[in-house]
Design a protein around this motif. Sequence first.
Motif, PDB file in Angstrom:
ATOM      1  N   LEU A  80       0.835  -1.205   0.000  1.00 58.38           N
ATOM      2  CA  LEU A  80       0.000   0.000   0.000  1.00 58.38           C
ATOM      3  C   LEU A  80       0.869   1.253   0.000  1.00 58.38           C
ATOM      4  N   PHE A  81       1.855   1.303   0.881  1.00 64.79           N
ATOM      5  CA  PHE A  81       2.728   2.474   0.949  1.00 64.79           C
ATOM      6  C   PHE A  81       3.581   2.629  -0.309  1.00 64.79           C
ATOM      7  N   GLU A  82       4.038   1.514  -0.860  1.00 64.05           N
ATOM      8  CA  GLU A  82       4.845   1.588  -2.076  1.00 64.05           C
ATOM      9  C   GLU A  82       4.019   2.099  -3.252  1.00 64.05           C
ATOM     10  N   ALA A  83       2.810   1.600  -3.381  1.00 67.84           N
ATOM     11  CA  ALA A  83       1.942   2.047  -4.477  1.00 67.84           C
ATOM     12  C   ALA A  83       1.609   3.524  -4.325  1.00 67.84           C
ATOM     13  N   LEU A  84       1.283   3.931  -3.097  1.00 62.69           N
ATOM     14  CA  LEU A  84       0.952   5.339  -2.863  1.00 62.69           C
ATOM     15  C   LEU A  84       2.153   6.247  -3.086  1.00 62.69           C
ATOM     16  N   SER A  85       3.335   5.818  -2.650  1.00 61.89           N
ATOM     17  CA  SER A  85       4.502   6.681  -2.814  1.00 61.89           C
ATOM     18  C   SER A  85       4.837   6.897  -4.281  1.00 61.89           C
ATOM     19  N   VAL A  86       4.705   5.863  -5.091  1.00 62.97           N
ATOM     20  CA  VAL A  86       4.986   6.018  -6.531  1.00 62.97           C
ATOM     21  C   VAL A  86       3.943   6.929  -7.174  1.00 62.97           C
TER      22      VAL A  86
END
Length: 135
Positions: A80-86
């Motif tokens: 979730l955090f990786e998708a949001l950060s990108v």
Amino acid sequence: MDLTVVAYIVYLLVSVGLTVWVARTLSRNGRIFLADVLHGDEKLADAVNHLLVVGFYLVNLGFVALYLSQEESVADARGLFEALSVKLGVVLLVLGVLHLANVYVLNRIRRRGALDREPHPPVPPQGWTAPATGA
């Protein structure tokens, strides 16, 4: 609820919030700059400022909507955090590039206007006079 849906919701909330904040900031602070670019014409500066804000919203919100989809599903909090950060990083980069492009174009217009406002000599040069010898 699926974490992919949570990622979509958070992405939309943050992206739209950032777009609104940047647009309001640019509108409020850009008005003075536009008035200078447009030689003090306040009504024209307000109209151009409004048109720029509308265009800014259309481009950014259109990009946010197009960039919403994600091919992979989000399985855990890390994903979730990786998708949001990108996604949010790309949105922020697009906001920054559009802002710099606006400032660049307006600064070019402002410089051209400043050159036109510079005082010109009252009479064009009449010719060249040789310096006096022995002086």
